[in-house]
Write a protein that holds these residues in place. Sequence first.
Motif, mmCIF file in Angstrom:
data_model
loop_
_atom_site.group_PDB
_atom_site.id
_atom_site.type_symbol
_atom_site.label_atom_id
_atom_site.label_comp_id
_atom_site.label_asym_id
_atom_site.label_seq_id
_atom_site.Cartn_x
_atom_site.Cartn_y
_atom_site.Cartn_z
ATOM 1 N N SER A 518 1.764 -14.630 9.763
ATOM 2 C CA SER A 518 2.790 -15.672 9.839
ATOM 3 C C SER A 518 4.167 -15.214 9.390
ATOM 4 N N THR A 519 4.307 -13.940 9.025
ATOM 5 C CA THR A 519 5.599 -13.406 8.599
ATOM 6 C C THR A 519 5.988 -12.233 9.483
ATOM 7 N N ASP A 520 7.294 -11.926 9.486
ATOM 8 C CA ASP A 520 7.757 -10.734 10.216
ATOM 9 C C ASP A 520 8.431 -9.776 9.240
ATOM 10 N N SER A 521 7.795 -9.621 8.049
ATOM 11 C CA SER A 521 8.427 -8.791 7.013
ATOM 12 C C SER A 521 7.486 -7.762 6.414
ATOM 13 N N THR A 522 6.435 -7.354 7.135
ATOM 14 C CA THR A 522 5.542 -6.322 6.568
ATOM 15 C C THR A 522 6.245 -4.978 6.450
ATOM 16 N N TRP A 523 7.432 -4.851 7.101
ATOM 17 C CA TRP A 523 8.201 -3.607 6.949
ATOM 18 C C TRP A 523 8.582 -3.362 5.496
ATOM 19 N N ARG A 524 8.621 -4.421 4.693
ATOM 20 C CA ARG A 524 8.967 -4.279 3.282
ATOM 21 C C ARG A 524 7.915 -3.454 2.546
ATOM 22 N N TRP A 525 6.655 -3.477 3.026
ATOM 23 C CA TRP A 525 5.608 -2.643 2.429
ATOM 24 C C TRP A 525 5.904 -1.152 2.668
ATOM 25 N N LYS A 526 6.535 -0.865 3.812
ATOM 26 C CA LYS A 526 6.847 0.530 4.147
ATOM 27 C C LYS A 526 7.975 1.078 3.281
ATOM 28 N N LEU A 527 9.030 0.288 3.099
ATOM 29 C CA LEU A 527 10.191 0.781 2.361
ATOM 30 C C LEU A 527 10.068 0.569 0.853
ATOM 31 N N GLY A 528 9.593 -0.601 0.459
ATOM 32 C CA GLY A 528 9.641 -0.959 -0.943
ATOM 33 C C GLY A 528 8.541 -0.387 -1.804
ATOM 34 N N ALA A 529 7.496 0.197 -1.200
ATOM 35 C CA ALA A 529 6.353 0.688 -1.983
ATOM 36 C C ALA A 529 6.312 2.202 -2.068
ATOM 37 N N ALA A 530 7.409 2.864 -1.703
ATOM 38 C CA ALA A 530 7.387 4.334 -1.636
ATOM 39 C C ALA A 530 7.131 4.976 -2.992
ATOM 40 N N GLY A 531 7.452 4.291 -4.089
ATOM 41 C CA GLY A 531 7.305 4.905 -5.399
ATOM 42 C C GLY A 531 5.924 4.817 -5.989
ATOM 43 N N ASP A 532 5.018 4.080 -5.386
ATOM 44 C CA ASP A 532 3.669 3.922 -5.929
ATOM 45 C C ASP A 532 2.674 4.698 -5.070
ATOM 46 N N ARG A 533 1.823 5.494 -5.737
ATOM 47 C CA ARG A 533 0.891 6.362 -4.988
ATOM 48 C C ARG A 533 -0.020 5.569 -4.063
ATOM 49 N N LEU A 534 -0.584 4.474 -4.541
ATOM 50 C CA LEU A 534 -1.501 3.689 -3.730
ATOM 51 C C LEU A 534 -0.757 2.761 -2.772
ATOM 52 N N ALA A 535 0.212 2.022 -3.296
ATOM 53 C CA ALA A 535 0.896 1.028 -2.471
ATOM 54 C C ALA A 535 1.633 1.663 -1.299
ATOM 55 N N SER A 536 2.076 2.909 -1.458
ATOM 56 C CA SER A 536 2.811 3.569 -0.378
ATOM 57 C C SER A 536 1.955 3.806 0.858
ATOM 58 N N GLY A 537 0.649 3.758 0.699
ATOM 59 C CA GLY A 537 -0.219 3.974 1.857
ATOM 60 C C GLY A 537 -0.711 2.708 2.512
ATOM 61 N N VAL A 538 -0.323 1.549 1.972
ATOM 62 C CA VAL A 538 -0.869 0.288 2.489
ATOM 63 C C VAL A 538 -0.385 0.002 3.905
ATOM 64 N N TYR A 539 0.900 0.233 4.194
ATOM 65 C CA TYR A 539 1.445 -0.136 5.506
ATOM 66 C C TYR A 539 0.677 0.541 6.640
ATOM 67 N N GLU A 540 0.544 1.863 6.579
ATOM 68 C CA GLU A 540 -0.164 2.576 7.652
ATOM 69 C C GLU A 540 -1.639 2.196 7.690
ATOM 70 N N ARG A 541 -2.257 2.085 6.522
ATOM 71 C CA ARG A 541 -3.682 1.755 6.498
ATOM 72 C C ARG A 541 -3.944 0.348 7.023
ATOM 73 N N PHE A 542 -3.095 -0.611 6.625
ATOM 74 C CA PHE A 542 -3.308 -1.983 7.083
ATOM 75 C C PHE A 542 -3.155 -2.084 8.594
ATOM 76 N N TRP A 543 -2.089 -1.518 9.138
ATOM 77 C CA TRP A 543 -1.882 -1.652 10.587
ATOM 78 C C TRP A 543 -2.892 -0.831 11.385
ATOM 79 N N THR A 544 -3.375 0.259 10.808
ATOM 80 C CA THR A 544 -4.452 0.999 11.474
ATOM 81 C C THR A 544 -5.697 0.144 11.567
ATOM 82 N N ARG A 545 -6.058 -0.518 10.457
ATOM 83 C CA ARG A 545 -7.232 -1.398 10.470
ATOM 84 C C ARG A 545 -7.014 -2.577 11.407
#
Length: 734
Positions: A518-545
């Motif tokens: 319902s949102t068009d802002s998942t891009w924020r996971w790509k840019l805003g999580a770069a400093g965290d080892r785990l969170a930085s991988g969520v964007y690619e993993r979520f969209w792959t799944r």
Amino acid sequence: MNLSLEAGGAGGWGAGAGLVVAAAAWLHSWRSPAGRGLLALRVLAAAALTLALLRPVIALNETRLCKPRLLVLLDAGVSMRGASGRGGTRFEAALRWLEQARAEIESRADVSVVLVSDRARLLGGLERLNQAEAGIMPFLASEALLDASSGATAPTRIWLVSDGVAQGGGDLGRALSRLEAPVDALGVGPSRRERGAVFTDLKTPDFAFLHGRMSVTAEVSATSLAGRRVSVTLSRADEAAPGGWREAAREDRVVASDAETFVSSFTVAAQRLGAERWRLEARDGVRARAREFRVEVVRQKYRIMYLAGRPSAEYSFLREFLKSDPNHDLVSFVILRNPENPAAASDRELSLIPFPTDDIFARTLPQFDLFILENFSAARFALPPAYLENLRRFVQAGGALLIKGGENAFAAGGYKGSPLEDALPVVLSGHSPDFMSGLFAPKPASFEHPLVRLFETTDESKRAWEALPPLDGWGRFASVRAGAQVVASQPEQTAEDGRPLPVIAVRSYGRGKVMLISTDSTWRWKLGAAGDRLASGVYERFWTRAVQYLTGTLDLSKVKFAPLADRIPPREPFTASLRVFDEDFSPAKSGEVRLTLVWTPPDGKPREVAARETAPGVYAVELTGLAAGAHRLHAAARVRGRAWGEDDARFLWEPVADAPMDRAWLEKAAELGGGASFDLARTSARELLDRLPAARPETETVRRLRPFSSPSWLALCGLLLLAEWAWRRKRGHA
């Protein structure tokens, strides 16, 4: 019976001491003036002491005739369960022959029996034949014979009783040489197949591309069918066809001789994604034999249509992600000028192309696997209801749809009351606005959900989601449709029915799948999580799944059987495993689950069977009394009184293939083993036993006595020495 002396346990020092005592006694006796009686007593004492020091062993020996050692290697592989050609199985025929010859064999040889299949298992003597049975594993000759060679006592001769249907590689000659005895091969089973046509080999691809051509090759053995026509047919499973199978290819051949093997090859097209079922059937005019198999049909590339209602960071990032996968064939459109925006020039004079509405929603729609609508307004472009009906039918027929939010999506985009709304996981709101701005952190419904558990452990996934930057904006909905799954929700808002407001939801519709974000802002996971080892991988993993789910490679079923092999080993009971998940994909509690399991065997008569829970949420279904052919298991589960899900499992149960006795293999084994090859049905035990050497005399020690190590003997030594001393003192000797 005879006696002999053996060295005792005194060792070198004991033997030396004994010799010293004996030498001293002899020297003293030779030089002593004592009388004969005293000298005799001294000799006895010295001899007793010498024996006590040497501790020799008295062996009681018995000479008997020793029979040669005969090792019977009895093939217990799965092929021995085939027909013997003389009633019963080949294994039963071998046991019958050995039992009938048992008295004669035991009179001439010392026998031990070892069962060989994938390994060697000691059975014992012939009296234990009633405990032997053929197994379900093939006879792996080299491995099993090497295993049999590890026995402590080498045999005089070996009988290998087998049908010669051996598998596996390895050096057969080396394995036979390790047995260290001549090997006679005793063949059991028919030397020819029974009359008819049977499949002896089948070559099929593991997978095929959708609409691509694939080759199927079958080797057919025809016995006693000279001059007759054999038809080999390849059929595809089709519930709409008579009997459930639709013929795809056929080959007819006239058999030239009574023992002929020929190859039939077919080239056909794969037509449906997933596991496509096929059947080969050979008809010879008397009977038909069939073999079923499955081919996994996949797309060479997934074709994706991505339609965005405006330029955005969301469109830019997701488009780049989809393009980076070579298995994706992406076609994307982004709206740069809406119909209400005036233009001073005509469309032909502009560098922008007109929006190809008809091509996208009518002509080319069936060519795609996944259709993405991001913040796109159907009302703004005045899409006719027929186009949205086309999109609904696209999903119902097996396509995938991803709807992403924004101020132009959902009810504001004209989807409320449209044909497409029926396919969505939610009921759209009638209130305006239905898209709200603001930052929030989505709350996963369960960290066990396959779309949420993006890392190896649940704990890692939880830490990653909690470390994500917030999203911006969410949609408002009336309710969640029955059967839909809420993956994540807005933690501070509810739907109009008071239940959690979904941010991510999925639903199966017909043969297809729908995902709503319902949102068009998942891009924020790509840019805003770069400093965290785990969170930085969520964007690619979520969209792959997400793409895996939409294209059918990620299963979100809550009731599902564990995968079964195409062909099941012919043993009973057959066991299938079924899993039932709760809403959060944790194991469903047994007290809340009601299972209905229906087994349909080849006779087509369904029957209900029971299941037992073996672990939380895991159920075992055991079947016995299976008949040859195709079987189907259907499971339906209700959890807390609600219909929860269904699944089917199909498997093929085949009897043991009755391959004829492989005489060439048996002759080769006998040659490499230094023995001879025989047909068990035409050979007498006497003929085989005459190849054994005659019984030979062999001396065996039946008992060992150790009198010189006993306390009584030491006491006797002391008495003799004391008597000698007393006599010597009485006579006045020093």
